[in-house]
Design a protein around this motif. Sequence first.
Motif, PDB file in Angstrom:
ATOM      1  N   VAL A  48       0.840  -1.195   0.000  1.00  0.00           N
ATOM      2  CA  VAL A  48       0.000   0.000   0.000  1.00  0.00           C
ATOM      3  C   VAL A  48       0.876   1.245   0.000  1.00  0.00           C
ATOM      4  O   VAL A  48       0.677   2.163  -0.803  1.00  0.00           O
ATOM      5  CB  VAL A  48      -0.931   0.008   1.226  1.00  0.00           C
ATOM      6  N   ALA A  49       1.814   1.276   0.926  1.00  0.00           N
ATOM      7  CA  ALA A  49       2.713   2.422   1.050  1.00  0.00           C
ATOM      8  C   ALA A  49       3.942   2.000   1.830  1.00  0.00           C
ATOM      9  O   ALA A  49       3.868   1.077   2.647  1.00  0.00           O
ATOM     10  CB  ALA A  49       2.024   3.587   1.763  1.00  0.00           C
ATOM     11  N   PRO A  57       8.484   8.515   0.993  1.00  0.00           N
ATOM     12  CA  PRO A  57       7.359   7.594   0.850  1.00  0.00           C
ATOM     13  C   PRO A  57       7.104   7.156  -0.593  1.00  0.00           C
ATOM     14  O   PRO A  57       7.446   7.875  -1.537  1.00  0.00           O
ATOM     15  CB  PRO A  57       6.184   8.426   1.363  1.00  0.00           C
ATOM     16  N   THR A  58       6.513   6.003  -0.719  1.00  0.00           N
ATOM     17  CA  THR A  58       6.036   5.477  -2.001  1.00  0.00           C
ATOM     18  C   THR A  58       4.640   4.932  -1.788  1.00  0.00           C
ATOM     19  O   THR A  58       4.374   4.307  -0.759  1.00  0.00           O
ATOM     20  CB  THR A  58       6.952   4.356  -2.517  1.00  0.00           C
ATOM     21  N   TYR A  59       3.749   5.192  -2.737  1.00  0.00           N
ATOM     22  CA  TYR A  59       2.360   4.768  -2.616  1.00  0.00           C
ATOM     23  C   TYR A  59       1.925   3.939  -3.815  1.00  0.00           C
ATOM     24  O   TYR A  59       2.372   4.179  -4.942  1.00  0.00           O
ATOM     25  CB  TYR A  59       1.431   5.980  -2.507  1.00  0.00           C
ATOM     26  N   ALA A  60       1.023   3.006  -3.560  1.00  0.00           N
ATOM     27  CA  ALA A  60       0.366   2.313  -4.661  1.00  0.00           C
ATOM     28  C   ALA A  60      -0.525   3.314  -5.379  1.00  0.00           C
ATOM     29  O   ALA A  60      -1.082   4.235  -4.755  1.00  0.00           O
ATOM     30  CB  ALA A  60      -0.466   1.156  -4.115  1.00  0.00           C
ATOM     31  N   GLY A  65      -3.025  10.097  -2.968  1.00  0.00           N
ATOM     32  CA  GLY A  65      -3.935  11.206  -2.716  1.00  0.00           C
ATOM     33  C   GLY A  65      -4.961  10.931  -1.635  1.00  0.00           C
ATOM     34  O   GLY A  65      -5.658  11.849  -1.196  1.00  0.00           O
ATOM     35  N   ARG A  66      -5.067   9.686  -1.194  1.00  0.00           N
ATOM     36  CA  ARG A  66      -6.030   9.340  -0.146  1.00  0.00           C
ATOM     37  C   ARG A  66      -5.348   8.848   1.122  1.00  0.00           C
ATOM     38  O   ARG A  66      -5.848   9.081   2.224  1.00  0.00           O
ATOM     39  CB  ARG A  66      -6.983   8.246  -0.652  1.00  0.00           C
ATOM     40  N   THR A  77       7.261   4.169  15.827  1.00  0.00           N
ATOM     41  CA  THR A  77       5.914   3.844  15.359  1.00  0.00           C
ATOM     42  C   THR A  77       5.701   4.319  13.932  1.00  0.00           C
ATOM     43  O   THR A  77       6.156   5.407  13.554  1.00  0.00           O
ATOM     44  CB  THR A  77       4.854   4.472  16.281  1.00  0.00           C
ATOM     45  N   LEU A  78       5.004   3.497  13.165  1.00  0.00           N
ATOM     46  CA  LEU A  78       4.639   3.798  11.788  1.00  0.00           C
ATOM     47  C   LEU A  78       3.136   4.001  11.725  1.00  0.00           C
ATOM     48  O   LEU A  78       2.381   3.318  12.432  1.00  0.00           O
ATOM     49  CB  LEU A  78       5.046   2.625  10.879  1.00  0.00           C
ATOM     50  N   TYR A  79       2.707   4.951  10.896  1.00  0.00           N
ATOM     51  CA  TYR A  79       1.290   5.258  10.787  1.00  0.00           C
ATOM     52  C   TYR A  79       0.831   5.163   9.332  1.00  0.00           C
ATOM     53  O   TYR A  79       1.618   5.322   8.402  1.00  0.00           O
ATOM     54  CB  TYR A  79       0.987   6.660  11.298  1.00  0.00           C
ATOM     55  N   LEU A  80      -0.463   4.946   9.172  1.00  0.00           N
ATOM     56  CA  LEU A  80      -1.098   5.039   7.860  1.00  0.00           C
ATOM     57  C   LEU A  80      -2.424   5.747   8.044  1.00  0.00           C
ATOM     58  O   LEU A  80      -3.352   5.198   8.635  1.00  0.00           O
ATOM     59  CB  LEU A  80      -1.305   3.655   7.238  1.00  0.00           C
ATOM     60  N   GLU A  81      -2.475   6.984   7.569  1.00  0.00           N
ATOM     61  CA  GLU A  81      -3.708   7.760   7.601  1.00  0.00           C
ATOM     62  C   GLU A  81      -4.462   7.456   6.322  1.00  0.00           C
ATOM     63  O   GLU A  81      -3.944   7.660   5.214  1.00  0.00           O
ATOM     64  CB  GLU A  81      -3.386   9.248   7.692  1.00  0.00           C
ATOM     65  N   MET A  82      -5.689   6.971   6.466  1.00  0.00           N
ATOM     66  CA  MET A  82      -6.488   6.569   5.302  1.00  0.00           C
ATOM     67  C   MET A  82      -7.745   7.423   5.239  1.00  0.00           C
ATOM     68  O   MET A  82      -8.577   7.380   6.150  1.00  0.00           O
ATOM     69  CB  MET A  82      -6.855   5.085   5.397  1.00  0.00           C
TER      70      MET A  82
END
Length: 128
Positions: A48-49, A57-60, A65-66, A77-82
Amino acid sequence: QMQLAESGGGSVQSGGSLRLSCAASGFNWRNYCKGWFRQGPGSERERVASIDSNGSPTYADSVKGRFTISQDNANNTLYLEMDSLKPEDTAMYSCASDYSVPCVGSWCCQRWDALDVWGQGTLVTVQS
């Protein structure tokens, strides 16, 4: 013992938001690539990222944009804001890291089968 623990999954309506967290313990992954992967029903696991050793960062394409990946080095700690979640985002989300050598570039942490530290996953369900 190296461990990753995800949290923050849940069920949301389409268009909603969630923030996933991945806490690392037993090692400092600051200098190694790390990422979020997901596997939906009947689908293969996909990246995903991810963040490389320089913090880039790298994103699918499907989440650009989301989703936003970030890290807190002080708290390991790693985060993923969706945001703007869609039903097709429904999946088990896992964090992982390549704790072998530092890596710089968008290809880092791209192949899930090359990563050696994994969390147990957290389920995200997006209802239409």
